[in-house]
Design an enzyme around this catalytic site. Structure first.
Site, PDB file in Angstrom:
ATOM      1  N   TYR A  18     -12.141  35.511  61.199  1.00 34.38           N
ATOM      2  CA  TYR A  18     -12.227  35.425  62.665  1.00 34.38           C
ATOM      3  C   TYR A  18     -11.342  34.329  63.250  1.00 34.38           C
ATOM      4  O   TYR A  18     -11.173  34.248  64.460  1.00 34.38           O
ATOM      5  CB  TYR A  18     -13.677  35.146  63.093  1.00 34.38           C
ATOM      6  CG  TYR A  18     -14.620  36.262  62.742  1.00 34.38           C
ATOM      7  CD1 TYR A  18     -14.548  37.489  63.397  1.00 34.38           C
ATOM      8  CD2 TYR A  18     -15.574  36.105  61.741  1.00 34.38           C
ATOM      9  CE1 TYR A  18     -15.410  38.519  63.064  1.00 34.38           C
ATOM     10  CE2 TYR A  18     -16.438  37.137  61.406  1.00 34.38           C
ATOM     11  CZ  TYR A  18     -16.344  38.344  62.078  1.00 34.38           C
ATOM     12  OH  TYR A  18     -17.197  39.367  61.747  1.00 34.38           O
ATOM     13  N   HIS A  23     -11.812  35.823  70.293  1.00 37.78           N
ATOM     14  CA  HIS A  23     -13.159  35.296  70.505  1.00 37.78           C
ATOM     15  C   HIS A  23     -13.279  33.836  70.076  1.00 37.78           C
ATOM     16  O   HIS A  23     -14.248  33.168  70.401  1.00 37.78           O
ATOM     17  CB  HIS A  23     -14.167  36.154  69.727  1.00 37.78           C
ATOM     18  CG  HIS A  23     -15.349  36.600  70.532  1.00 37.78           C
ATOM     19  ND1 HIS A  23     -15.451  36.465  71.905  1.00 37.78           N
ATOM     20  CD2 HIS A  23     -16.516  37.187  70.141  1.00 37.78           C
ATOM     21  CE1 HIS A  23     -16.617  36.950  72.310  1.00 37.78           C
ATOM     22  NE2 HIS A  23     -17.285  37.391  71.264  1.00 37.78           N
ATOM     23  N   PHE A  69     -22.468  32.422  64.415  1.00 33.63           N
ATOM     24  CA  PHE A  69     -21.892  33.635  64.991  1.00 33.63           C
ATOM     25  C   PHE A  69     -22.217  33.631  66.486  1.00 33.63           C
ATOM     26  O   PHE A  69     -23.207  33.065  66.930  1.00 33.63           O
ATOM     27  CB  PHE A  69     -22.337  34.937  64.296  1.00 33.63           C
ATOM     28  CG  PHE A  69     -21.677  35.092  62.955  1.00 33.63           C
ATOM     29  CD1 PHE A  69     -20.376  35.562  62.863  1.00 33.63           C
ATOM     30  CD2 PHE A  69     -22.333  34.711  61.802  1.00 33.63           C
ATOM     31  CE1 PHE A  69     -19.748  35.662  61.631  1.00 33.63           C
ATOM     32  CE2 PHE A  69     -21.700  34.807  60.561  1.00 33.63           C
ATOM     33  CZ  PHE A  69     -20.409  35.289  60.483  1.00 33.63           C
ATOM     34  N   ASN A  71     -23.339  35.557  68.918  1.00 37.69           N
ATOM     35  CA  ASN A  71     -24.535  35.967  69.647  1.00 37.69           C
ATOM     36  C   ASN A  71     -25.759  35.097  69.365  1.00 37.69           C
ATOM     37  O   ASN A  71     -26.826  35.340  69.914  1.00 37.69           O
ATOM     38  CB  ASN A  71     -24.851  37.454  69.386  1.00 37.69           C
ATOM     39  CG  ASN A  71     -25.006  37.768  67.918  1.00 37.69           C
ATOM     40  OD1 ASN A  71     -24.926  36.881  67.082  1.00 37.69           O
ATOM     41  ND2 ASN A  71     -25.215  39.038  67.600  1.00 37.69           N
ATOM     42  N   ASP A  96     -13.779  32.145  75.513  1.00 40.81           N
ATOM     43  CA  ASP A  96     -12.836  33.194  75.899  1.00 40.81           C
ATOM     44  C   ASP A  96     -13.454  33.999  77.042  1.00 40.81           C
ATOM     45  O   ASP A  96     -14.673  34.142  77.114  1.00 40.81           O
ATOM     46  CB  ASP A  96     -12.559  34.113  74.702  1.00 40.81           C
ATOM     47  CG  ASP A  96     -13.824  34.762  74.162  1.00 40.81           C
ATOM     48  OD1 ASP A  96     -13.942  35.991  74.245  1.00 40.81           O
ATOM     49  OD2 ASP A  96     -14.717  34.041  73.674  1.00 40.81           O
ATOM     50  N   ASN A 117     -21.797  37.443  74.905  1.00 40.66           N
ATOM     51  CA  ASN A 117     -22.991  37.244  74.079  1.00 40.66           C
ATOM     52  C   ASN A 117     -23.297  35.786  73.765  1.00 40.66           C
ATOM     53  O   ASN A 117     -24.452  35.391  73.673  1.00 40.66           O
ATOM     54  CB  ASN A 117     -22.886  38.049  72.778  1.00 40.66           C
ATOM     55  CG  ASN A 117     -23.002  39.537  73.047  1.00 40.66           C
ATOM     56  OD1 ASN A 117     -23.669  39.966  73.979  1.00 40.66           O
ATOM     57  ND2 ASN A 117     -22.331  40.328  72.230  1.00 40.66           N
TER      58      ASN A 117
END
Length: 192
Positions: A18, A23, A69, A71, A96, A117
């Site tokens: 990632y 994100h 993560f 969320n 973002d 989220n």
């Protein structure tokens, strides 16, 4: 009396896959800020993230990259905020933002989560939307069904440069933000 920022949170997802995705713009910002402030992140299990402490003239400021993560970002944010008795209005979340053109920046206190989220979880766990947000534009893919794939992919070289320029501009505004000069910071950040 205006509140001083005591905690700056950069949103992103942990893991190498990632690292370069849109994100993670919040992580990119925090890495640059930590470099400027000459502080290093270390993993703090009790805060579910990587934490750095900056000793600034006006007091300590905590930098946080949640490793939960996106969320579940609020789990990390509230753990650190509760431990150090930091109020929501003393928190700046850098993230973002799909609804802003790439390379543009918006700065505000409170408001909705725009379907983000990370913000949804932070708001739910803090029990209020009243924290500061520094929103780094990443553009919208044009179709909401494409959003997840879009934010979890690498931006084009041109978009990455625009995001990096927005981060550099945001870093220039940090002295004003840290001094509580909200209007001046906002004017500077929102200018083209």
């Amino acid at each position: 009396m205006s509140n001083k920022i005591k905690m700056i949170v950069g949103l992103g997802n942990p893991g190498g896959e990632y690292e370069q995705t849109r994100h993670n713009a919040g992580f990119w910002f925090l890495d640059e800020l930590a470099w400027q402030w000459k502080v290093s992140f270390k993993e703090e299990k009790k805060f579910f993230g990587e934490v750095a402490r900056a000793n600034l003239p006006d007091g300590d400021v905590w930098l946080l990259k949640p490793m939960t993560f996106m969320n579940r970002s609020g789990q990390s944010v509230t753990a650190l905020a509760q431990f150090y008795k930091i109020k929501p209005e003393e928190i700046l979340v850098v993230h973002d933002e799909l609804d802003i053109p790439c390379g543009r920046i918006k700065f505000k206190l409170g408001g909705g989560n725009g379907g983000h989220n990370g913000l949804k979880d932070i708001q739910a766990r803090l029990g209020t939307p009243d924290y500061y947000r520094l929103r780094l534009g990443i553009d919208h893919p044009g179709d909401r069904n494409l959003v997840v794939a879009y934010v979890l992919n690498k931006p084009s070289a041109e978009h990455r440069q625009q995001i990096d320029e927005a981060i550099a501009k945001s870093l220039k505004a940090m002295p004003k933000i840290m001094a509580g000069e909200w209007e001046e910071a906002t004017r500077f950040l929102h200018s083209k």
